[in-house]
Design a protein around this motif. Structure first.
Motif, PDB file in Angstrom:
ATOM      1  N   GLU A  40      67.795  36.972  52.696  1.00 53.84           N
ATOM      2  CA  GLU A  40      68.801  36.955  51.613  1.00 53.84           C
ATOM      3  C   GLU A  40      69.001  35.489  51.234  1.00 53.84           C
ATOM      4  OE1 GLU A  40      70.795  39.460  50.243  1.00 53.84           O
ATOM      5  OE2 GLU A  40      69.768  41.075  51.311  1.00 53.84           O
ATOM      6  N   TRP A  41      68.899  35.182  49.939  1.00 50.72           N
ATOM      7  CA  TRP A  41      68.847  33.796  49.497  1.00 50.72           C
ATOM      8  C   TRP A  41      69.824  33.487  48.356  1.00 50.72           C
ATOM      9  CZ3 TRP A  41      65.497  31.036  52.464  1.00 50.72           C
ATOM     10  CH2 TRP A  41      64.471  31.725  53.117  1.00 50.72           C
ATOM     11  N   ASN A  54      70.718  34.869  42.974  1.00 51.80           N
ATOM     12  CA  ASN A  54      70.601  35.415  44.328  1.00 51.80           C
ATOM     13  C   ASN A  54      69.251  36.118  44.368  1.00 51.80           C
ATOM     14  OD1 ASN A  54      73.237  34.879  45.548  1.00 51.80           O
ATOM     15  ND2 ASN A  54      73.996  36.244  43.948  1.00 51.80           N
ATOM     16  N   SER A  55      68.684  36.202  45.553  1.00 54.92           N
ATOM     17  CA  SER A  55      67.420  36.905  45.691  1.00 54.92           C
ATOM     18  C   SER A  55      67.375  37.574  47.055  1.00 54.92           C
ATOM     19  CB  SER A  55      66.245  35.936  45.528  1.00 54.92           C
ATOM     20  OG  SER A  55      65.032  36.647  45.437  1.00 54.92           O
ATOM     21  N   ARG A  56      66.957  38.828  47.050  1.00 51.46           N
ATOM     22  CA  ARG A  56      66.783  39.576  48.306  1.00 51.46           C
ATOM     23  C   ARG A  56      65.296  39.869  48.449  1.00 51.46           C
ATOM     24  NH1 ARG A  56      68.914  44.134  46.992  1.00 51.46           N
ATOM     25  NH2 ARG A  56      71.031  43.419  47.315  1.00 51.46           N
ATOM     26  N   GLU A  58      62.587  41.615  51.082  1.00 51.66           N
ATOM     27  CA  GLU A  58      62.574  42.488  52.253  1.00 51.66           C
ATOM     28  C   GLU A  58      61.202  43.116  52.457  1.00 51.66           C
ATOM     29  OE1 GLU A  58      65.430  45.670  51.442  1.00 51.66           O
ATOM     30  OE2 GLU A  58      65.026  45.373  49.318  1.00 51.66           O
ATOM     31  N   GLU A  68      60.822  41.701  46.295  1.00 50.52           N
ATOM     32  CA  GLU A  68      61.875  40.781  45.872  1.00 50.52           C
ATOM     33  C   GLU A  68      62.743  41.477  44.842  1.00 50.52           C
ATOM     34  OE1 GLU A  68      62.622  36.465  43.745  1.00 50.52           O
ATOM     35  OE2 GLU A  68      60.767  37.534  43.306  1.00 50.52           O
ATOM     36  N   ARG A 167      68.884  30.116  52.616  1.00 47.36           N
ATOM     37  CA  ARG A 167      69.375  31.334  53.285  1.00 47.36           C
ATOM     38  C   ARG A 167      70.874  31.471  53.127  1.00 47.36           C
ATOM     39  NH1 ARG A 167      65.677  34.220  55.780  1.00 47.36           N
ATOM     40  NH2 ARG A 167      63.841  33.114  56.495  1.00 47.36           N
ATOM     41  N   LYS A 168      71.288  32.695  52.819  1.00 47.98           N
ATOM     42  CA  LYS A 168      72.738  32.987  52.766  1.00 47.98           C
ATOM     43  C   LYS A 168      73.301  32.858  54.177  1.00 47.98           C
ATOM     44  CE  LYS A 168      72.987  35.964  48.761  1.00 47.98           C
ATOM     45  NZ  LYS A 168      73.922  35.130  48.019  1.00 47.98           N
TER      46      LYS A 168
END
Length: 169
Positions: A40-41, A54-56, A58, A68, A167-168
């Motif tokens: 999570e970014w 924001n970007s996820r 996984e 993404e 990174r969050k």
């Protein structure tokens, strides 16, 4: 004789079928070459302090792909799906954004990073733009996504975008 053959046929027909061979697992160094991007970014322009997205990222599909979800603060979001292809020995990415169309990128691991290239958009003169994205894991644990564009099929390149994924917490 006929009874024995019939008994054998019935026994074979009622025997449990052998389980199908499972597909090969998506494991190993090649399948994990892009794992440094998973997380999570918060996303910033390189050198800037104003967060832009924001970007996820996984692992999906039994660990065989990386998805993404791009969530910018301005403009439309999008998604990409990236996977290693053992038949070609390369990585492939499909990008679908918030406007019609899609982009295919191809490439692979280079010096611990990932380089993906594909045709994306056009310049002011209408020429198709070849875009090269280079992802690198930085010493502080962030990931840099550096994009360059070429209107001459890769003979010359210019800067297109430069993001830092932090990174969050």
């Amino acid at each position: 004789m006929l009874t024995a053959a019939f008994a054998l046929a019935v026994a074979q027909a009622t025997a449990p079928a052998a389980a199908p061979t499972p597909p090969p697992a998506c494991e190993g160094v090649n399948h994990k070459a892009f794992d440094f991007w998973v997380g999570e970014w918060d996303v910033f322009p390189n050198g800037g302090d104003q967060q832009v997205a924001n970007s996820r990222i996984e692992k999906v599909s039994a660990g065989c792909a990386i998805r993404e979800t791009w969530m910018p603060f301005q403009g439309r979001g999008g998604s990409s799906l990236s996977a290693y292809d053992p038949q070609t020995g390369g990585w492939h990415q499909l990008w679908v954004g918030g406007s019609p169309g899609r982009v295919f990128f191809d490439g692979g691991a280079v010096d611990g990073g990932m380089v993906l290239t594909g045709y994306w958009g056009r310049n002011a003169e209408g020429d198709r733009m070849l875009v090269r994205m280079t992802y690198t894991l930085e010493e502080d644990g962030s990931v840099r996504q550096y994009g360059q564009a070429s209107a001459d099929h890769g003979r010359t390149w210019s800067d297109a975008f430069d993001y830092i994924y932090r990174r969050k917490e």
